[in-house]
Structure formats: C-alpha cells, structure tokens
Design a protein around this motif. Structure first.
Motif, mmCIF file in Angstrom:
data_model
loop_
_atom_site.group_PDB
_atom_site.id
_atom_site.type_symbol
_atom_site.label_atom_id
_atom_site.label_comp_id
_atom_site.label_asym_id
_atom_site.label_seq_id
_atom_site.Cartn_x
_atom_site.Cartn_y
_atom_site.Cartn_z
ATOM 1 N N GLU A 135 13.698 72.445 -10.771
ATOM 2 C CA GLU A 135 13.481 72.565 -9.322
ATOM 3 C C GLU A 135 12.118 72.018 -8.888
ATOM 4 O O GLU A 135 12.001 71.374 -7.845
ATOM 5 C CB GLU A 135 13.628 74.020 -8.892
ATOM 6 N N ARG A 139 11.553 68.817 -6.372
ATOM 7 C CA ARG A 139 10.797 68.918 -5.117
ATOM 8 C C ARG A 139 9.750 67.809 -5.017
ATOM 9 O O ARG A 139 9.593 67.177 -3.971
ATOM 10 C CB ARG A 139 10.108 70.288 -5.032
ATOM 11 N N ARG A 143 9.682 64.627 -2.317
ATOM 12 C CA ARG A 143 8.520 64.342 -1.474
ATOM 13 C C ARG A 143 8.101 62.872 -1.626
ATOM 14 O O ARG A 143 7.887 62.175 -0.635
ATOM 15 C CB ARG A 143 7.352 65.259 -1.837
ATOM 16 N N GLU A 198 17.060 74.368 -3.990
ATOM 17 C CA GLU A 198 15.732 73.835 -3.674
ATOM 18 C C GLU A 198 14.722 74.946 -3.590
ATOM 19 O O GLU A 198 14.950 76.011 -3.161
ATOM 20 C CB GLU A 198 15.779 73.080 -2.352
#
Length: 198
Positions: A135, A139, A143, A198
């Motif tokens: 996770e 992330r 980004r 998420e």
C-alpha cells in the motif's frame, strides 16, 4: 535464444568468479531483461530510421516510458508478444503523426488525450501481479504518476498554445498518454491487477 544467450553470459561471469552460484537465477533474469530491452530499442530505432521519423519515435517513447513505468497496466504474456506489439505501436504512431495531421484527426486525438488524462489521474497506478506493490509503495507511485502526468500535459498544452512546437510532436506526446491509459483500462478489464486498499 535470448535465454540461452543470457545463460551463456552468466556462465562466463560465474567461471570468472565475478558472481556466485547463489545469484545465478537473478543474473539470468537480469540478462534476459536487458537483452530484450536492447533488441526492442534497436528494432524501434531501425523502424524509425527506415520511416524517416526518429524524432517522433523518441518523443513518443520518452513520454510513454516515463509515464508507463509508474502507471503499470496490461503486460503481454511473453517477450514475443510484447516485441510485436511494440513494433506495431511504433509504426502506427509514426504513421499517425507524420501522415494524418488533418484537423479532424487532431481534434479526435485531443479529445482522447483529455479522456486519458482523467483516467490516469483517477486510477493513478495499476498494481500488476508480477510486481505486487504494498500500500505504501502504491501510494508513492500514484503520487509520482500524477506529477509526471501534469508535467507532460503542461508540455503538451504549452507547445499547443505557444504554437512553437510542431503538431506531429504534440500528437506523439498525446498518443503516449493515451496508450498508457488504454493499457491501464485493459489491465483492469482482463483482471491483470492486484487489488489493495488505498
């Protein structure tokens, strides 16, 4: 053939005591990957030279690779399929950008580009089973995907608005982003994704 060449290289490295036997499989995999990339890049370069559009190919591949390495998406089952698809896509992009520059085609690509922008911005990254990011990694990738997408889109819009950039180069950039979005959606449709919260 590629696997045999990679094994031969690793055998030589082992005999020269440059690597240890415990890492043999890792080095074979790395050599196979490197050889496949070299073959693909050289083939694409030859096609681009043959079609007289090296710049279009490199702009497309640069934009595509920068974004694709973070978006993930559909992956072919083996190198042969990947190689063939890469050649077909390269030829198609060069043909579209160099021969089909009519206003209708350009507007259609612009519409697809803006749709692709939103698809990539919303999805971020497709977590492929062969990579299986956790996770936290996912992330960070999402980004970076969005940052790169915004930068690439800024270059495209800037080049279009200022009018200094050739339309075929702008089309190559837009097609790179469109292809990334298509591969992401395709991976989701056929189930080439690891679902994580998420």
């Amino acid at each position: 053939m590629v696997a045999k060449l990679a094994e031969s290289i690793v055998d030589t490295l082992e005999k020269e005591k440059i690597i240890t036997a415990q890492l043999r499989e890792h080095y074979i995999y790395a050599c196979i990957t490197l050889i496949e990339r070299i073959v693909t890049i050289l083939s694409l370069l030859c096609i681009s030279i043959g079609m007289g559009n090296v710049v279009i190919s490199f702009i497309f591949l640069g934009f595509f690779k920068l974004l694709r390495s973070r978006t993930g998406g559909y992956h072919a089952k083996n190198f042969s399929q990947c190689y063939l698809l890469s050649l077909i896509i390269c030829i198609a992009v060069v043909c579209i950008c160099s021969r089909l520059q009519g206003q209708c085609i350009y507007k259609g690509i612009c519409i697809m580009f803006f749709m692709a922008f939103f698809v990539i911005f919303i999805i971020g990254t497709v977590n492929h089973p062969n990579v299986c990011f956790d996770e936290s990694e996912l992330r960070i990738l999402k980004r970076w995907t969005r940052i790169i997408l915004i930068v690439e889109t800024s270059v495209i819009i800037g080049g279009s608005v200022l009018g200094d950039m050739n339309r075929k180069y702008i089309m190559a950039m837009m097609l790179a982003i469109i292809l990334c979005a298509v591969l992401m959606v395709l991976a989701k449709i056929i189930g080439q994704e690891v679902n994580r919260g998420e």
